[in-house]
Write a protein that holds these residues in place. Structure first.
Motif, PDB file in Angstrom:
ATOM      1  N   SER A  84       0.814  -1.228   0.000  1.00 24.33           N
ATOM      2  CA  SER A  84       0.000   0.000   0.000  1.00 24.33           C
ATOM      3  C   SER A  84       0.844   1.273   0.000  1.00 24.33           C
ATOM      4  O   SER A  84       0.364   2.331  -0.393  1.00 24.33           O
ATOM      5  N   TYR A  85       2.105   1.201   0.428  1.00 26.34           N
ATOM      6  CA  TYR A  85       2.950   2.393   0.471  1.00 26.34           C
ATOM      7  C   TYR A  85       3.387   2.874  -0.909  1.00 26.34           C
ATOM      8  O   TYR A  85       3.873   3.984  -1.049  1.00 26.34           O
ATOM      9  N   PHE A  86       3.217   2.038  -1.922  1.00 28.66           N
ATOM     10  CA  PHE A  86       3.577   2.462  -3.280  1.00 28.66           C
ATOM     11  C   PHE A  86       2.499   3.337  -3.905  1.00 28.66           C
ATOM     12  O   PHE A  86       2.744   3.991  -4.906  1.00 28.66           O
ATOM     13  N   HIS A  87       1.296   3.352  -3.343  1.00 30.82           N
ATOM     14  CA  HIS A  87       0.220   4.241  -3.793  1.00 30.82           C
ATOM     15  C   HIS A  87      -0.001   4.193  -5.305  1.00 30.82           C
ATOM     16  O   HIS A  87      -0.171   5.210  -5.956  1.00 30.82           O
ATOM     17  N   ASN A  88       0.079   3.020  -5.886  1.00 32.28           N
ATOM     18  CA  ASN A  88      -0.145   2.818  -7.318  1.00 32.28           C
ATOM     19  C   ASN A  88       0.810   3.617  -8.195  1.00 32.28           C
ATOM     20  O   ASN A  88       0.480   3.983  -9.317  1.00 32.28           O
ATOM     21  N   VAL A  89       1.974   3.955  -7.681  1.00 31.68           N
ATOM     22  CA  VAL A  89       2.999   4.665  -8.453  1.00 31.68           C
ATOM     23  C   VAL A  89       4.125   3.681  -8.742  1.00 31.68           C
ATOM     24  O   VAL A  89       4.566   2.947  -7.862  1.00 31.68           O
ATOM     25  N   LYS A  90       4.579   3.657  -9.987  1.00 28.65           N
ATOM     26  CA  LYS A  90       5.664   2.754 -10.359  1.00 28.65           C
ATOM     27  C   LYS A  90       7.002   3.319  -9.897  1.00 28.65           C
ATOM     28  O   LYS A  90       7.323   4.470 -10.142  1.00 28.65           O
ATOM     29  N   VAL A  91       7.758   2.485  -9.199  1.00 28.04           N
ATOM     30  CA  VAL A  91       9.093   2.837  -8.738  1.00 28.04           C
ATOM     31  C   VAL A  91      10.060   1.911  -9.460  1.00 28.04           C
ATOM     32  O   VAL A  91       9.927   0.691  -9.400  1.00 28.04           O
ATOM     33  N   THR A  92      11.025   2.498 -10.151  1.00 29.59           N
ATOM     34  CA  THR A  92      12.027   1.719 -10.861  1.00 29.59           C
ATOM     35  C   THR A  92      13.366   1.810 -10.124  1.00 29.59           C
ATOM     36  O   THR A  92      13.492   2.545  -9.139  1.00 29.59           O
ATOM     37  N   ALA A  93      14.368   1.108 -10.620  1.00 28.28           N
ATOM     38  CA  ALA A  93      15.701   1.151 -10.026  1.00 28.28           C
ATOM     39  C   ALA A  93      16.351   2.525 -10.178  1.00 28.28           C
ATOM     40  O   ALA A  93      17.352   2.810  -9.523  1.00 28.28           O
TER      41      ALA A  93
END
Length: 122
Positions: A84-93
Motif C-alpha cells: 500500500s505504500y507504493f500508492h499505485n505509483v511505479k518505482v524503478t531502479a
C-alpha cells in the motif's frame, strides 16, 4: 449543588495535574518526528533495534513479497514495504526515494527497515 461542583473541580484539577506531570515523560515517536536523513552505512553501524530512520536512495531489486534491496552511496540494506505504500505509483531502479521507518535487528537475520512512509523524490 455545591458538592457536585466541588467534586467536578477536584476531578478536573486532578486530571490536569496528572496530565501535566505525565507530559514531562512523553515523547512522540511517529511520522513527522524530526529525524535527519542518514546513510545506510551509518544506520547499520549505530542504529539500535526499534529506532526510527530516514534514508534517501534507490530500490535496486525485489527480494520477495514486500522485501526489497535499498541502496545509497554508502551501502545496501533490506526493506520491508507494505504494498500500500507504493500508492499505485511505479518505482524503478532509477527512482530516488526517501524512506522513513523503523530499524529491525532480529536474531539470526540481517538488519532491515520496516518502512512506515515512502516518498518519491523528484
Amino acid at each position: 449543588m455545591l458538592k457536585s461542583v466541588t467534586r467536578f473541580t477536584m476531578a478536573g484539577c486532578a486530571a490536569l495535574a496528572i496530565g501535566l506531570s505525565g507530559s514531562a515523560y512523553a515523547q512522540y515517536m511517529g511520522p513527522g518526528q524530526q529525524t535527519n536523513v542518514s546513510t545506510v552505512a551509518a544506520v547499520l553501524k549505530s542504529t539500535p533495534d526499534d529506532h526510527d530512520v530516514l534514508l534517501r536512495g534507490k530500490i535496486t531489486r525485489k527480494l520477495n513479497h514486500e522485501h526489497y534491496e535499498f541502496k545509497d552511496n554508502t551501502g545496501t540494506i533490506r526493506l520491508e514495504i507494505d504494498d500500500s505504500y507504493f500508492h499505485n505509483v511505479k518505482v524503478t531502479a532509477d527512482t530516488v526515494i526517501e524512506i522513513y521507518g523503523e530499524m529491525e535487528k532480529d536474531f539470526m537475520e540481517s538488519p532491515e527497515i520496516e518502512v512506515k512512509r515512502l516518498t518519491i523524490i523528484k
